[in-house]
Write a protein that holds these residues in place. Structure first.
Motif, PDB file in Angstrom:
ATOM      1  N   MET A   1     123.891  -5.751 -12.086  1.00 14.58           N
ATOM      2  CA  MET A   1     125.269  -6.177 -12.094  1.00 14.58           C
ATOM      3  C   MET A   1     125.625  -7.007 -10.864  1.00 14.58           C
ATOM      4  O   MET A   1     126.748  -7.446 -10.748  1.00 14.58           O
ATOM      5  CB  MET A   1     126.185  -4.961 -12.147  1.00 14.58           C
ATOM      6  N   LYS A   2     124.671  -7.209  -9.975  1.00 14.06           N
ATOM      7  CA  LYS A   2     124.965  -7.973  -8.778  1.00 14.06           C
ATOM      8  C   LYS A   2     125.271  -9.423  -9.137  1.00 14.06           C
ATOM      9  O   LYS A   2     124.617 -10.019  -9.980  1.00 14.06           O
ATOM     10  CB  LYS A   2     123.799  -7.913  -7.796  1.00 14.06           C
ATOM     11  N   HIS A   3     126.261  -9.977  -8.442  1.00 16.68           N
ATOM     12  CA  HIS A   3     126.674 -11.353  -8.707  1.00 16.68           C
ATOM     13  C   HIS A   3     125.538 -12.339  -8.442  1.00 16.68           C
ATOM     14  O   HIS A   3     125.425 -13.349  -9.123  1.00 16.68           O
ATOM     15  CB  HIS A   3     127.892 -11.709  -7.843  1.00 16.68           C
ATOM     16  N   GLU A   4     124.698 -12.061  -7.439  1.00 14.82           N
ATOM     17  CA  GLU A   4     123.626 -12.993  -7.077  1.00 14.82           C
ATOM     18  C   GLU A   4     122.625 -13.199  -8.213  1.00 14.82           C
ATOM     19  O   GLU A   4     122.006 -14.243  -8.319  1.00 14.82           O
ATOM     20  CB  GLU A   4     122.830 -12.489  -5.856  1.00 14.82           C
ATOM     21  N   TYR A   5     122.437 -12.194  -9.042  1.00 10.15           N
ATOM     22  CA  TYR A   5     121.457 -12.292 -10.126  1.00 10.15           C
ATOM     23  C   TYR A   5     122.021 -12.995 -11.358  1.00 10.15           C
ATOM     24  O   TYR A   5     121.276 -13.484 -12.191  1.00 10.15           O
ATOM     25  CB  TYR A   5     120.959 -10.905 -10.521  1.00 10.15           C
ATOM     26  N   ARG A   6     123.336 -13.015 -11.483  1.00  7.89           N
ATOM     27  CA  ARG A   6     123.943 -13.562 -12.699  1.00  7.89           C
ATOM     28  C   ARG A   6     123.681 -15.056 -12.861  1.00  7.89           C
ATOM     29  O   ARG A   6     123.407 -15.521 -13.961  1.00  7.89           O
ATOM     30  CB  ARG A   6     125.450 -13.308 -12.694  1.00  7.89           C
ATOM     31  N   GLN A   7     123.753 -15.807 -11.773  1.00  6.21           N
ATOM     32  CA  GLN A   7     123.582 -17.261 -11.868  1.00  6.21           C
ATOM     33  C   GLN A   7     122.183 -17.653 -12.333  1.00  6.21           C
ATOM     34  O   GLN A   7     122.050 -18.441 -13.271  1.00  6.21           O
ATOM     35  CB  GLN A   7     123.926 -17.921 -10.538  1.00  6.21           C
ATOM     36  N   PRO A   8     121.096 -17.127 -11.728  1.00  8.44           N
ATOM     37  CA  PRO A   8     119.765 -17.509 -12.245  1.00  8.44           C
ATOM     38  C   PRO A   8     119.538 -17.046 -13.677  1.00  8.44           C
ATOM     39  O   PRO A   8     118.919 -17.756 -14.466  1.00  8.44           O
ATOM     40  CB  PRO A   8     118.776 -16.833 -11.302  1.00  8.44           C
ATOM     41  N   ILE A   9     120.070 -15.895 -14.039  1.00  7.00           N
ATOM     42  CA  ILE A   9     119.914 -15.401 -15.410  1.00  7.00           C
ATOM     43  C   ILE A   9     120.615 -16.344 -16.381  1.00  7.00           C
ATOM     44  O   ILE A   9     120.081 -16.691 -17.426  1.00  7.00           O
ATOM     45  CB  ILE A   9     120.445 -13.957 -15.531  1.00  7.00           C
TER      46      ILE A   9
END
Length: 162
Positions: A1-9
């Protein structure tokens, strides 16, 4: 749920299912923090816990229609919701409803991130984890995992490509 992971996903074009286990942990943490910071009556605490279970029922719904119905029911009752439940509903459940329910619509999507976390390991040093938060870093790590898998399974003719 971390924001940092959302963009690459999102850039890789994957549907991002939030881990149900970690989501429930976050909701519990938010509610417990609220209860510690505010002096509430026993009835108010029970009300918060009751509505918390209603939110959990959305994530545990057997089908998408049931989940939508439960979400809509909470929205209709928004004027009677305790403050932490109201915040969770409008800052988390409503905006990220799809991310919480992708697994219901598609059975190939896991409801938890346990398998993914075990693939990428939880014990990487921070400088490696930072690389994983980029599209290039994620693809490179995935290619390495495939290469090691191919080497390990070379004799069994189970070669995979990316």
């Amino acid at each position: 749920m971390k924001h940092e992971y959302r963009q690459p996903i999102r850039k890789l074009g994957f549907k991002h299912q939030f881990c149900v286990f970690h989501t429930k942990q976050k909701i519990n943490r938010d509610i417990n923090d609220y209860l510690k910071q505010n002096k509430l009556t026993h009835e108010d605490i029970e009300s918060v816990k009751s509505f918390k279970h209603e939110i959990f029922n959305i994530m545990d719904a057997p089908d998408l229609e049931t989940a939508k119905t439960k979400r809509d029911q909470l929205i209709k009752e928004q004027k009677t919701l305790p403050e932490p439940i109201f915040k969770i509903l409008w800052k988390f459940i409503v905006p990220y409803f799809k991310n919480l329910t992708y697994y219901i619509k598609n059975t190939n999507i896991s409801r938890t991130s346990n398998k993914i976390e075990n693939i990428f390991q939880k014990v990487f040093p921070k400088h490696i984890k930072r690389l994983m938060k980029t599209k290039t870093g994620l693809i490179n790590r995935f290619k390495l995992k495939l290469e090691f898998w191919n080497i390990k399974n070379k004799n069994q003719n189970h070669q995979l490509n990316f």
